[in-house]
Design an enzyme around this catalytic site. Structure first.
Site, PDB file in Angstrom:
ATOM      1  N   ASN B 375      -2.714  -7.132   1.484  1.00  0.00           N
ATOM      2  CA  ASN B 375      -4.072  -7.380   1.044  1.00  0.00           C
ATOM      3  C   ASN B 375      -4.158  -7.412  -0.481  1.00  0.00           C
ATOM      4  OD1 ASN B 375      -6.773  -7.477   0.563  1.00  0.00           O
ATOM      5  ND2 ASN B 375      -7.330  -5.701   1.758  1.00  0.00           N
ATOM      6  N   ASP B 376      -4.082  -6.249  -1.120  1.00  0.00           N
ATOM      7  CA  ASP B 376      -4.277  -6.161  -2.571  1.00  0.00           C
ATOM      8  C   ASP B 376      -3.373  -7.104  -3.364  1.00  0.00           C
ATOM      9  OD1 ASP B 376      -6.267  -4.318  -2.395  1.00  0.00           O
ATOM     10  OD2 ASP B 376      -4.967  -2.586  -2.668  1.00  0.00           O
ATOM     11  N   ILE B 377      -2.139  -7.303  -2.881  1.00  0.00           N
ATOM     12  CA  ILE B 377      -1.184  -8.101  -3.646  1.00  0.00           C
ATOM     13  C   ILE B 377      -1.523  -9.589  -3.645  1.00  0.00           C
ATOM     14  CG2 ILE B 377       0.745  -6.503  -3.400  1.00  0.00           C
ATOM     15  CD1 ILE B 377       1.767  -8.203  -1.098  1.00  0.00           C
TER      16      ILE B 377
END
Lengths: 95, 446
Positions: B375-377
């Site tokens: 997600n964040d990446i």
């Protein structure tokens, strides 16, 4: 040996470590952790040295004995895990 | 037989073996030889020490080593590849504890530099308890503890540690030594407790460095060059990994330990709707694609989806002649290189696996990006929104692909607490469910 001499070795080793590790491919960062983990078990020779100095069974010998056990766990476990991981990175034609 | 000078030479040879062992990891082709060289060096150093310095109780020593070998090898062979991060954390802790015990034994024996030994003890103690906490967290036995005032508590404990250390070195009283050991254990635990899952690769690297520097400290007190060199190597390795990881997250080491993200729930997310795709859609689009990039994250590891993923990639390549590549962000997973090992386990050819900088230009020409458990990446806010906790972090630019599939359990915010606007983008389709199950369904529809 003088502290200055040991410090020289330490700092130069840090430099060697820096340049050698820079060359490690990111795909092998996990095996790098476990190989370096295994070789940090070198502290076992300090445990053996301390055990060799004990004249009779005392606290020092007991502590050294436990330290030998723990460091061995680190060494055997670490190298086995690394070996298992590295086997996975074989090319297809090498099988 | 070989004498003390011979022993010294053997230690030097062992140190060289270790340097070359790490050097071998520069390519998968030389890596196994490197590992074997490391084993050889270790065996040489231990054997020579036993020969030159016989102990009163050699039998006890050998049995301790033999027992450890049995347990170590058995466990290391038994453990699942997905559990690697916690196994490495545990082994690291064991090494740290070993340094603590050796240091204490030396001090009890006397005739040793208290300063050098106690540095080894303190660093080893932090490595031990920190690794143990990391192990419990990775194993899922311990949840993140965001206790208020954690930073103040840590600073107090750290100051206490320094004071007891100074007290011990100056007064040489044993009670100060015990307090030092206890303080180091406490500090390692409290500093690791608040750190969350996605920061784990950094924490493990730091603790790895600590166990190395602890060995160096013990080496100083014994004037043992092998320990100093090897410890410095391990320390440098852990430090470099930690710095590489923090750079890949645009965080500093201080941020990791003192500004832990508060994991937030799905906030104002419900109001927006994301387009939901089906495994059939994914199968259809990927069959007809010419280029597919797969982006794995921790979700792939926790679901054990790597085999299903490899299966999907093989079918796409062999049956539909799709160019399938894997893109790995440096901090994906729970330890450095975590994703690479799992993909290698599923026999994904490492020529098809690419790092952040190599793969980013490829997304523009990709038809499908298949993001699985990450997600964040991939969050584009890292580039555009200066108020986002992710701002400045280099990301995999999946949004540039024609279609993006997100395999996720829910629309929840990422570990950082940041929302990912990509979920609501026009070219994104969500595939809800377990990473492994969803991928298997896609395969069934190919």
């Amino acid at each position: 040996m003088s502290l200055l001499f040991l410090m020289t070795i330490f700092i130069l080793s840090c430099f060697i470590g820096y340049f050698v590790v820079q060359g490690v491919t990111p795909a092998l960062h996990a095996p790098l952790m476990s190989v370096s983990n295994a070789i940090s078990g070198i502290v076992i020779i300090a445990a053996l040295t301390t055990a060799a100095l004990a004249e009779d069974f005392n606290n020092e010998e007991l502590l050294s004995l436990i330290a030998v056990f723990l460091a061995s766990l680190n060494i055997f476990g670490g190298f086995t895990v690394s070996n298992r991981m590295l086997k996975l990175f074989k090319k297809k034609d090498e099988k | 037989m070989i004498g003390f000078e011979g022993l010294y030479v053997i230690y030097l040879i062992a140190s060289m073996c270790f340097i070359l062992a790490i050097r071998g990891l520069s390519s998968p082709k030389t890596a196994r030889n490197g590992n074997q060289l490391g084993m050889f060096g270790m065996g040489l150093a231990v054997l020579a020490t036993l020969l030159v310095l016989p102990t009163r109780n050699d039998l006890g020593i050998l049995s301790a080593g033999f027992l450890a070998a049995l347990i170590g090898i058995w466990t290391a062979n038994k453990v699942k590849m997905t559990a690697l991060p916690q196994v490495i954390a545990l082994l690291n802790g064991v090494g740290g504890l070993s340094s603590v015990l050796v240091g204490m034994a030396q001090i009890l024996r006397g005739q040793v530099s208290l300063f050098d030994s106690s540095v080894g003890i303190a660093i080893g103690g932090v490595a031990f308890s920190g690794s143990l906490i990391a192990f419990f967290k990775l194993q899922g036995w311990l949840k993140n503890k965001h206790f208020s005032g954690a930073n103040i508590i840590n600073i107090i404990i750290f100051s206490g540690l320094i004071i007891t250390w100074a007290e011990f070195v100056m007064t040489e009283r044993m009670y100060a030594l015990y307090m030092l050991v206890f303080g180091a254990f406490l500090f390692g635990a409290t500093i690791t407790l608040p750190v969350g899952g996605a920061d784990m690769p950094i924490v493990i690297s730091v603790l790895n460095a600590f166990s190395g520097f602890a060995a160096s400290g013990i080496g100083f007190s014994l004037s043992n060059v092998a320990l100093i060199i090897t410890g410095a190597l391990v320390g440098a390795s852990g430090t470099i990994l930690a710095l590489a990881m923090t750079k890949a997250m645009n965080r500093s080491l201080v941020d990791v330990f003192f500004k832990t993200f508060t994991e937030s729930e799905e906030k104002d997310f419900q109001s927006r709707t994301a387009r939901v795709g089906s495994p059939q859609d994914a199968a259809f689009l990927m069959e007809n694609a010419s280029k597919v990039i797969i982006v794995p994250g921790y979700g792939m590891a926790s679901a054990g989806a790597q085999y299903a993923l490899k299966n999907m990639a093989s079918i796409l390549k062999d049956k539909y002649h799709v160019d399938v590549k894997f893109a790995i962000h440096p901090v994906a997973g729970r330890m450095p290189g975590h994703m690479n090992v799992l993909l290698a386990e599923a026999k994904v050819d490492y020529d098809k696996v690419f790092g952040l900088e190599e793969i980013n230009p490829d997304f523009e020409t990709a038809d499908v990006a298949y993001v699985i458990g990450a997600n964040d990446i991939t969050n584009p806010l890292a580039k555009t929104d200066a108020s986002s906790p992710l701002y400045g972090m280099p990301i995999l630019e999946v949004s540039k692909a024609k279609t993006v599939f997100f395999v996720k359990r829910s629309l929840g915010a990422g570990y950082s607490g940041a929302q990912n606007p990509l979920f609501f983008a026009d070219n994104t389709l969500m595939l809800y469910g377990d990473a492994k199950k969803v991928t298997e369904e896609v395969v069934a529809n190919l």
